[in-house]
Every structure is written in C-alpha cells, then in structure tokens.
Design a protein around this motif. Structure first.
Motif, mmCIF file in Angstrom:
data_model
loop_
_atom_site.group_PDB
_atom_site.id
_atom_site.type_symbol
_atom_site.label_atom_id
_atom_site.label_comp_id
_atom_site.label_asym_id
_atom_site.label_seq_id
_atom_site.Cartn_x
_atom_site.Cartn_y
_atom_site.Cartn_z
ATOM 1 N N ILE A 97 23.224 73.397 39.103
ATOM 2 C CA ILE A 97 23.891 74.571 39.658
ATOM 3 C C ILE A 97 25.365 74.290 39.906
ATOM 4 C CG2 ILE A 97 23.953 76.129 41.646
ATOM 5 C CD1 ILE A 97 20.932 75.786 41.866
ATOM 6 N N GLU A 98 25.675 73.076 40.343
ATOM 7 C CA GLU A 98 27.080 72.703 40.541
ATOM 8 C C GLU A 98 27.836 72.764 39.223
ATOM 9 O OE1 GLU A 98 29.730 69.117 42.555
ATOM 10 O OE2 GLU A 98 27.596 68.820 42.133
ATOM 11 N N MET A 99 27.199 72.344 38.145
ATOM 12 C CA MET A 99 27.825 72.406 36.822
ATOM 13 C C MET A 99 28.069 73.860 36.410
ATOM 14 S SD MET A 99 26.508 70.513 33.358
ATOM 15 C CE MET A 99 24.856 71.202 33.572
ATOM 16 N N LEU A 100 27.114 74.747 36.743
ATOM 17 C CA LEU A 100 27.290 76.167 36.417
ATOM 18 C C LEU A 100 28.462 76.775 37.189
ATOM 19 C CD1 LEU A 100 23.634 77.588 36.375
ATOM 20 C CD2 LEU A 100 25.101 77.141 34.413
ATOM 21 N N THR A 101 28.535 76.473 38.489
ATOM 22 C CA THR A 101 29.600 77.065 39.307
ATOM 23 C C THR A 101 30.970 76.491 38.953
ATOM 24 O OG1 THR A 101 29.167 75.441 41.056
ATOM 25 C CG2 THR A 101 28.071 77.571 41.221
ATOM 26 N N ASN A 102 30.998 75.259 38.437
ATOM 27 C CA ASN A 102 32.270 74.654 38.026
ATOM 28 C C ASN A 102 32.662 75.048 36.610
ATOM 29 O OD1 ASN A 102 32.566 73.338 40.447
ATOM 30 N ND2 ASN A 102 31.628 71.446 39.740
ATOM 31 N N GLY A 103 31.708 75.589 35.862
ATOM 32 C CA GLY A 103 31.984 75.942 34.471
ATOM 33 C C GLY A 103 32.146 74.726 33.585
ATOM 34 N N GLU A 104 31.483 73.613 33.961
ATOM 35 C CA GLU A 104 31.656 72.352 33.232
ATOM 36 C C GLU A 104 30.480 72.120 32.282
ATOM 37 O OE1 GLU A 104 31.949 69.487 36.312
ATOM 38 O OE2 GLU A 104 33.989 70.066 36.900
ATOM 39 N N TRP A 105 30.568 72.689 31.083
ATOM 40 C CA TRP A 105 29.579 72.408 30.063
ATOM 41 C C TRP A 105 30.238 72.480 28.696
ATOM 42 C CZ3 TRP A 105 29.009 77.064 32.902
ATOM 43 C CH2 TRP A 105 29.371 78.212 32.218
ATOM 44 N N THR A 106 29.651 71.806 27.781
ATOM 45 C CA THR A 106 30.197 71.786 26.413
ATOM 46 C C THR A 106 29.317 72.551 25.445
ATOM 47 O OG1 THR A 106 29.078 69.671 26.041
ATOM 48 C CG2 THR A 106 31.378 69.587 26.772
ATOM 49 N N SER A 107 28.017 72.532 25.670
ATOM 50 C CA SER A 107 27.085 73.215 24.770
ATOM 51 C C SER A 107 26.190 74.147 25.575
ATOM 52 C CB SER A 107 26.221 72.199 24.011
ATOM 53 O OG SER A 107 25.174 72.848 23.314
ATOM 54 N N TRP A 108 26.316 75.470 25.329
ATOM 55 C CA TRP A 108 25.499 76.424 26.056
ATOM 56 C C TRP A 108 24.023 76.284 25.698
ATOM 57 C CZ3 TRP A 108 26.004 78.936 30.302
ATOM 58 C CH2 TRP A 108 25.128 79.964 30.624
ATOM 59 N N GLU A 109 23.743 75.879 24.486
ATOM 60 C CA GLU A 109 22.348 75.679 24.080
ATOM 61 C C GLU A 109 21.706 74.580 24.911
ATOM 62 O OE1 GLU A 109 24.917 75.926 22.056
ATOM 63 O OE2 GLU A 109 24.455 77.941 21.268
ATOM 64 N N ASP A 110 22.463 73.499 25.160
ATOM 65 C CA ASP A 110 21.938 72.419 26.010
ATOM 66 C C ASP A 110 21.717 72.905 27.445
ATOM 67 O OD1 ASP A 110 21.978 70.727 23.886
ATOM 68 O OD2 ASP A 110 23.895 69.782 24.415
#
Length: 536
Positions: free
Chosen positions: A270-283
């Motif tokens: 959830i912290e990653m979602l709120t920070n917008g820190e991702w490289t692959s949406w599929e992952d």
C-alpha cells in the motif's frame, strides 16, 4: 481426569456412606486434599478440599448447623462428609435442602468409619491420580510436539486431543468461525460467553463444556472447549488442559507469524501504491492479487488523522496505548462497515495517518463516502472508551487504474487544508478545497502579498490599537452579501455602530463597499490574509 468425590465413594472404605445431596455433582467435584474441620470454619478450608466433620456442637442448633455447612460450601470445598451417631443423631432437613439446592455433595458417614482411614485413602488416591496426570500430560505433549514437527495442522492436533480426552475438542475465537475437529459436525453457533478464567458450563441440552481461555501476547485470542455429552464423565484435570494449551501455542505462534508477514507485505504494498513507486503495472496487479487486494476497480481515497483529546491525568505510555487501540478499532470497523455496504476496501495505517481506499464509482463517490464515514463514527461513538476523534480528507475518485498515488495526494491536501480552516474533527473533500488551493498559490507571490498587506494591514493595525475588530466586521459584511441588517444581527451591533465601522473600513482601505471591483478585491485580500498573515 482427576480424583473426584465419586472416585472416593467407589472405594470399599466408603461402602456404608450415604449421599444426601449433590448426586449429579459428585463425578465432577475434584478432590485435591482432605481436612477435618469443626466450627468455626473461618479460612481453614481450601478450594477442592474434601471436608470430614463430626459437626460437634451443631446438633441442638439447626441454624448453627446450616451456617457451618454454608461456610464449608462457600469456601469451595469439593464435598462434606459428616459422621453420624454420637455428636449428631441426624442431619437436619434445612441442611440437606440447602445442599440439594446448591448441588453440594453432602455425605452421611457411620460413626464407625475412621477419619484417618478416609484421609489416608484420599492422600494415596490423589497422589496416584497426580502421577497418572503427569504421565498423561507428558504423553499428550510429546504427541502434539511430534505433530507440529511433522507439519500437521492445528485441526489434526485437535482431532488427536478429542481421541485422547474422549470428548469433543475445538477452539473458538471472537469474531471468527470456530475451529472443529473433523470428527464432528461443524457449526458457527457460539452458545457460551468468552470467560476470563477456566470454567465448566452446563448447556440447556445437557452437555458439559469445559472452557479454558487461550492467552497470547498479553491478550485473549480464544478459548479451548472440551465438550462432553455425558456430564457423568469426569472433566479433564485442569493442569492437563493448561499444559495442552501451552503446546498448542506452537500453532498459534506459527499462525501469527504468517499473519504478521502478510500484514507487513500488505503495508509495504500500500505504501508503494500511495508513493506511486512501481515500474510494471502487471507485476503490481499480480502482487495485489496474491495479497487479496483488487486494484483494478475504482476507489476513492480517504485519509484520516487521529486528534487526541488531552487527558492530563494520563501518562504518555497510556496515551500511546489508547491511540494504538483506537487506530486498530477504526481499521477493523472500516472493514466491517465496507462489508456491510458490499464495497471493497483497502486499509492501512502509515505516516501517522489512517489510509482507506473505498470502492466507489465517480457518480456515487461522495454519497458512498459520507455514508461510510457516518457508519464508522457512529460505531466508534457507540463503543466509546476512546478519548480521540478523527479529521478526514477525501480525495477525488482517482484511485484504481494506476492512479492511487494521485488520489492519496488529493486526500492528504484535503485533510491538511480542512484541519487548517475548520479545525480538528471535520471532513474535507478535495473538490471543496479549490479556492484554498488557488489562494495558497497566490499567497506565494510577493506582489500579491504586498497588495494584501497594504489593503488589509491598515484594518488590522487599527483594530489592535483601538481594540476594534474591523477585519471580522468586513468578513461578516461580505458573507452577508452587503446586507446591513443581517450583518448587524450577526455581529450583535447597533445599526449605527455598524455603519460607523463600515465607513472606517472604506477610509482605511481606500476602497468603496458599493463598488463591485473593490468588493471583490477586499474579499480576495481578506481570504489571503487569513491564509498568509493570520496571527502576524
């Protein structure tokens, strides 16, 4: 099992004894020791102690006799045996009736039976039962430990206990489905309360429930229930049950470790979602699915902060403990309330904020969110006991479809602006903070600040020197849309006094209260002042 009154009565030495009361209890009344007691009883009888007496001095006084038996019973004795024939010719009806009413084992002994023989028999049998108990406990613990090492489930361990004890064995936990052994029909009905200490309950259908609380991490996580449909069967010795629970803790700790690990993964996700820190949406979708979170639907983000109501008598440790419990309760209620309105929810507590993503379409977002928060606050009020309230910020309907970060950001802005202008305990939506966000941007401009200082600063300086709040007068006049009568009532001022203040405002600001452009400028400057210069 343990040594009971019934076991004692089965001994040849008690062949001539007569049970006058407590027939249905003799098989469950545990004997741990024995004593010979005469009046007064005082504190000389321990719990589960079998009492022998001649009741000397009671025969001529039925009231004294009844008082003596009552004292023995209330001390927690497992039973009372009275020798009849010399000091007592017969046991009074009042005493027998009392014992029957309280299901207390009352036994009549022939005078010829020696107390020393009974005492020796009890000590021998108690010692024998203790030895058997230790052996049985050791055997059960070894078997349970082997099951745990072999990777067997808790359900399998309960099945083994059912066979060993000859009773139905299951675990029931608050707000959870009971865990039953496969040998019995499952049911989610909970016919008994959650006790704080071991106890025995007789159900309406005649079953006996031997209940023992399960404690872990300084809190009760459930109860172990041994259910027998044959009340005449002696209960399992409490020391065996307690040692059994100690071994079962291995499964509880393993279960808690799995839960803790999953919760940490969920919080990090959830912290990653709120920070917008991702490289692959599929992952991200795959990771969300593995945690049981659907991130492909539409959500509205709600961010709350806990506002403490100061309690000067509380220590800091107590305040923190109350705060932690309040946060936990709020998150639990959030899931319950979302489930009751058939909405998905993603909950977390991070950066000292409650973070909720509530399923909602764009059209229903506002109504659903407010109804949802109403439910939570009503439940918190009903449950009570928490010196806190919550300020809420509600984001736009961005969350879902790769926009969790933006929705969270909007909710945080709404929360902070709402707390700044409305104070703690209010709700603010991002949509309603547009004017304040625009003002915040204007407030950063140097020339704008100079204009505000020139226009409104004169009113503030005059008010300080004359103890006359002209800025409040101007703000109220603008809120009443220039209506003198409404403004006068709102400020509780005489009409002439208000007109005097309005003329003074025009003089100090150099602006006319009848000119639309000047009114707009005054209104803008007053808002910017409250944002940028309030308290200066």
């Amino acid at each position: 099992m343990h040594f009971t009154v019934n076991h004692l009565l089965e001994n040849p030495i008690m062949e001539q004894a007569s049970v006058l009361a407590g027939d249905s209890a003799i098989s469950t009344c545990q004997i741990d020791s024995v004593s010979v007691i005469e009046i007064p009883v005082e504190d000389f009888v321990r719990k589960n102690e079998f009492v022998l007496s001649t009741a000397i001095g009671c025969n001529a006084n039925p009231s004294l006799f009844l008082s003596f038996v009552r004292d023995v019973h209330e001390s927690g004795a497992s039973g009372l045996a009275i020798a009849v024939g010399r000091h007592v010719e017969s046991i009074p009806k009042e005493v027998i009736n009392y014992s029957i009413d309280h299901n207390f084992p009352l036994i009549e002994l022939p005078w010829e039976i020696r107390f020393s023989d009974i005492t020796r028999t009890i000590f021998e049998k108690v010692h024998e039962w203790q030895q058997n108990s230790f052996q049985k406990t050791d055997q059960i613990q070894r078997e349970l430990l082997q099951l745990f090492l072999d990777g067997e489930t808790l359900d399998r361990a309960l099945q083994v206990l059912s066979t060993a004890f000859g009773t139905r064995v299951y675990i029931s936990r608050p707000e959870m489905e009971p865990i039953f052994t496969p040998s019995f029909e499952e049911t989610s009905n909970n016919p008994f309360p959650y006790p704080n200490e071991p106890s025995i309950i007789l159900t309406q259908d005649g079953a006996r429930l031997q209940i023992t609380p399960i404690q872990m991490f300084n809190r009760q996580i459930g109860i172990l229930v041994l259910e027998s449909t044959l009340p005449s069967t002696p209960p399992i010795a409490w020391n065996i049950v307690e040692q059994t629970i100690t071994t079962l803790h291995l499964w509880f700790q393993k279960e808690q470790s799995v839960i803790d690990k999953k919760n940490k993964e969920k919080e990090k996700f959830i912290e990653m979602l709120t920070n917008g820190e991702w490289t692959s949406w599929e992952d991200i979708e795959r990771q969300g699915n593995s945690l049981g979170l659907d991130i492909t639907t539409s959500y509205v983000c709600i961010v709350g902060t806990i506002e403490s109501i100061e309690e000067t008598t509380m220590t800091e440790i107590t305040k923190n403990s109350l705060r932690e419990r309040f946060v936990k309760k709020t998150l639990e209620l959030s899931e319950v309330c979302a489930d009751s309105i058939l909405k998905k929810i993603i909950c977390s507590f991070q950066r000292d904020h409650i973070i909720l993503f509530l399923e909602a379409t764009k059209d229903e977002a506002r109504a659903t969110t407010y109804h949802f928060l109403d439910m939570i606050e009503q439940q918190l009020e009903v449950q009570g006991g928490t010196p806190h309230l919550i300020s809420w910020g509600i984001g736009e309907n961005h969350a879902g479809y790769r926009s969790f970060h933006q929705s969270y950001k909007d909710a945080r802005i709404a929360l902070e602006i709402g707390r700044s202008y409305n104070g703690p305990g209010y709700r603010s939506t991002y949509a309603n903070t547009g004017i304040f966000r625009l003002l915040s941007t204007l407030a950063q401009d140097t020339s704008t600040n100079e204009m505000v200082q020139t226009t409104i600063g004169q009113l503030v300086n005059y008010s300080r020197n004359r103890n006359l709040d002209l800025l409040q007068t101007l703000t109220t006049y603008l809120q009443c849309q220039g209506n003198v009568s409404q403004t006068s009532r709102a400020l509780a001022l005489h009409r002439q006094s208000l007109l005097y203040r309005l003329r003074k405002i025009e003089t100090l600001t150099g602006r006319s209260l009848t000119d639309p452009d000047d009114l707009f400028l005054l209104q803008l400057c007053s808002k910017l002042w409250s944002l940028r210069f309030k308290g200066v």
